[in-house]
Design a protein around this motif. Structure first.
Motif, mmCIF file in Angstrom:
data_model
loop_
_atom_site.group_PDB
_atom_site.id
_atom_site.type_symbol
_atom_site.label_atom_id
_atom_site.label_comp_id
_atom_site.label_asym_id
_atom_site.label_seq_id
_atom_site.Cartn_x
_atom_site.Cartn_y
_atom_site.Cartn_z
ATOM 1 N N ASN B 115 0.838 -1.185 -0.108
ATOM 2 C CA ASN B 115 0.023 -0.119 0.184
ATOM 3 C C ASN B 115 0.852 1.127 0.045
ATOM 4 O OD1 ASN B 115 -2.426 -1.160 0.076
ATOM 5 N ND2 ASN B 115 -2.543 -1.666 2.408
ATOM 6 N N VAL B 116 0.817 1.967 -1.075
ATOM 7 C CA VAL B 116 1.626 3.209 -1.128
ATOM 8 C C VAL B 116 0.853 4.591 -0.483
ATOM 9 C CG1 VAL B 116 2.677 4.799 -2.897
ATOM 10 C CG2 VAL B 116 2.262 2.629 -3.376
ATOM 11 N N ALA B 117 1.793 5.363 0.463
ATOM 12 C CA ALA B 117 1.141 6.265 1.160
ATOM 13 C C ALA B 117 1.008 7.495 0.329
ATOM 14 C CB ALA B 117 2.359 6.802 2.186
ATOM 15 N N GLY B 118 0.415 8.493 0.543
ATOM 16 C CA GLY B 118 0.005 9.846 -0.189
ATOM 17 C C GLY B 118 -0.946 9.342 -1.319
ATOM 18 N N SER B 119 -0.242 9.878 -2.587
ATOM 19 C CA SER B 119 -0.905 9.841 -3.603
ATOM 20 C C SER B 119 -1.058 8.448 -4.249
ATOM 21 C CB SER B 119 -0.476 10.811 -4.590
ATOM 22 O OG SER B 119 0.654 10.370 -5.000
ATOM 23 N N GLY B 120 -0.190 7.614 -3.803
ATOM 24 C CA GLY B 120 -0.233 6.223 -4.190
ATOM 25 C C GLY B 120 0.550 6.012 -5.526
ATOM 26 N N ALA B 121 1.518 7.211 -5.817
ATOM 27 C CA ALA B 121 2.197 6.829 -6.914
ATOM 28 C C ALA B 121 3.627 6.304 -6.404
ATOM 29 C CB ALA B 121 2.865 8.023 -7.374
ATOM 30 N N SER B 122 4.289 5.529 -7.436
ATOM 31 C CA SER B 122 5.532 4.921 -7.196
ATOM 32 C C SER B 122 6.581 5.133 -8.292
ATOM 33 C CB SER B 122 5.453 3.259 -7.278
ATOM 34 O OG SER B 122 4.886 3.030 -5.892
ATOM 35 N N CYS B 123 6.191 6.117 -9.171
ATOM 36 C CA CYS B 123 7.020 6.220 -10.276
ATOM 37 C C CYS B 123 7.728 7.677 -10.369
ATOM 38 C CB CYS B 123 6.232 6.161 -11.700
ATOM 39 S SG CYS B 123 7.352 6.653 -13.181
ATOM 40 N N HIS B 124 9.109 7.797 -10.296
ATOM 41 C CA HIS B 124 9.776 8.977 -10.090
ATOM 42 C C HIS B 124 9.560 10.059 -11.139
ATOM 43 C CE1 HIS B 124 12.540 7.458 -13.252
ATOM 44 N NE2 HIS B 124 12.778 8.593 -13.432
ATOM 45 N N VAL B 125 8.981 9.576 -12.543
ATOM 46 C CA VAL B 125 8.399 10.639 -13.593
ATOM 47 C C VAL B 125 6.935 11.340 -13.150
ATOM 48 C CG1 VAL B 125 7.936 10.557 -16.045
ATOM 49 C CG2 VAL B 125 9.660 9.000 -15.140
ATOM 50 N N GLY B 126 6.409 10.738 -12.062
ATOM 51 C CA GLY B 126 5.256 11.395 -11.433
ATOM 52 C C GLY B 126 3.917 10.428 -11.797
ATOM 53 N N TYR B 127 3.850 9.443 -12.763
ATOM 54 C CA TYR B 127 2.805 8.633 -12.878
ATOM 55 C C TYR B 127 2.831 7.555 -11.571
ATOM 56 C CZ TYR B 127 3.131 10.384 -17.499
ATOM 57 O OH TYR B 127 3.320 11.311 -18.636
ATOM 58 N N ARG B 128 1.425 6.851 -11.774
ATOM 59 C CA ARG B 128 0.946 5.823 -10.466
ATOM 60 C C ARG B 128 1.831 4.899 -10.447
ATOM 61 N NH1 ARG B 128 -3.123 5.229 -6.755
ATOM 62 N NH2 ARG B 128 -3.435 2.875 -6.560
ATOM 63 N N SER B 129 2.119 4.102 -11.655
ATOM 64 C CA SER B 129 2.878 3.145 -11.838
ATOM 65 C C SER B 129 4.051 3.488 -12.889
ATOM 66 C CB SER B 129 2.022 1.777 -12.836
ATOM 67 O OG SER B 129 2.984 1.071 -13.257
ATOM 68 N N CYS B 130 5.143 2.964 -12.710
ATOM 69 C CA CYS B 130 6.122 3.024 -13.670
ATOM 70 C C CYS B 130 6.000 2.357 -15.098
ATOM 71 C CB CYS B 130 7.546 2.400 -13.180
ATOM 72 S SG CYS B 130 8.303 2.921 -11.560
ATOM 73 N N PHE B 131 4.878 1.546 -15.162
ATOM 74 C CA PHE B 131 4.469 1.028 -16.468
ATOM 75 C C PHE B 131 3.309 1.704 -17.015
ATOM 76 C CE2 PHE B 131 6.787 -2.289 -14.020
ATOM 77 C CZ PHE B 131 7.757 -2.812 -15.113
ATOM 78 N N TYR B 132 3.406 2.974 -17.431
ATOM 79 C CA TYR B 132 2.274 3.772 -17.791
ATOM 80 C C TYR B 132 2.218 3.671 -19.511
ATOM 81 C CZ TYR B 132 6.489 6.987 -17.869
ATOM 82 O OH TYR B 132 7.669 7.510 -17.952
ATOM 83 N N ARG B 133 3.127 3.078 -19.997
ATOM 84 C CA ARG B 133 3.032 2.804 -21.444
ATOM 85 C C ARG B 133 3.042 1.418 -22.014
ATOM 86 N NH1 ARG B 133 8.178 6.524 -22.584
ATOM 87 N NH2 ARG B 133 8.677 5.445 -20.792
ATOM 88 N N SER B 134 2.354 1.039 -22.995
ATOM 89 C CA SER B 134 2.384 -0.244 -23.547
ATOM 90 C C SER B 134 3.114 -0.484 -25.128
ATOM 91 C CB SER B 134 1.058 -0.904 -23.619
ATOM 92 O OG SER B 134 0.175 -0.224 -24.604
#
Lengths: 171, 171
Positions: B115-134
């Motif tokens: 469980n991620v604190a705060g906004s729930g983001a884990s990506c240093h670029v600012g997205y929630r998940s690092c896997f924001y592209r397919s």
């Protein structure tokens, strides 16, 4: 071993398929697919079950495995133990049909969401997920830690499926 | 870099916490926690959101990061770019509380459900998940491939959170 792997991967890499890595902005914020392979020519790959979302396995791909996965929609990896291209399920029939292939921010890790054929298992030991055991969190004893099982039984008998093929687990 | 990492990790490894790897049967079928660290002293770690089951990131742990994660229930990694122990969220406040820690069959990969604190983001670029592209699956053009975005907007401004700290993405 690492050197052989590197030479193999250099031989099979189809560099034109992937963009050159030119800037942090391009890699993180662009639409160029510019995967980063490590010194052995490999990229880490997390594979999850598209239905249950469970993590099934962590594998590694070389450039050829990645491109074949994109082209065929069937998960291919690089087998580090056998040092060869590995169509997942070639022996067991438990192939992985790729629903989605994602890449992370710095493009050094792949996430596959898959539907597994047959029994739905992805673990060579016979379990559905390779991650069938957990470590107790919050244990301040300093170890050793005792693993807890989360799958009650195997979905297949590895001896029947793989026969006397070498076990991929390395000590 | 790899040599420095190896020496650092040798210095911080608390070997008594983890079992020695004695046999394939022990590693795959036993209750001994006997993680396998690579030549740089690291083990791959997949981190998923305990609520959404999305893969948030792939990181790496040395022995100390793994033991601290077990003991504190807060995700720790080894930062390969900064070459130091990394309490996730130390700068951003976006810490990861570990709900479950799993280990795979040959014990060379860790799966954290957090469980991620705060906004729930884990990506240093600012997205929630690092896997924001397919990457489009089934594309037989031979490349180059155009990435598709799956997150519409960033959850935070990296400049505000990280200031002028070096970007961890390496080309």
């Amino acid at each position: 071993m690492a050197l052989i792997n590197r030479l193999n991967n250099m031989g099979t890499k189809r560099s034109s398929a992937f963009a050159a890595r030119l800037s942090v902005e391009q890699v993180e914020e662009g639409q160029d697919f510019a995967p980063k392979f490590d010194v052995d020519g490999l990229i880490a790959c997390v594979t999850t079950d598209a239905d249950t979302s469970d993590v099934l396995m962590v594998g590694y791909m070389n450039a050829e495995a990645l491109q074949r996965t994109i082209e065929t929609g069937e998960a291919h990896y690089w087998s580090r133990s056998r040092q060869c291209l590995w169509l997942k399920g070639a022996t067991s029939g438990l192939t992985q049909a790729v629903v989605e292939l994602r890449i992370d921010d710095d493009q050094d890790a792949v996430w596959l969401r898959v539907n597994v054929a047959g029994s739905g298992a992805s673990c060579h030991v016979g379990y559905r997920s390779c991650f069938y055991r957990s470590v107790p969190v919050g244990d301040t004893s300093g170890g050793p830690y005792a693993l807890v099982y989360h799958e009650d039984s195997k979905t297949f008998d590895p001896i029947q499926v793989y026969g006397d093929a070498p076990n991929p687990t390395q000590l």
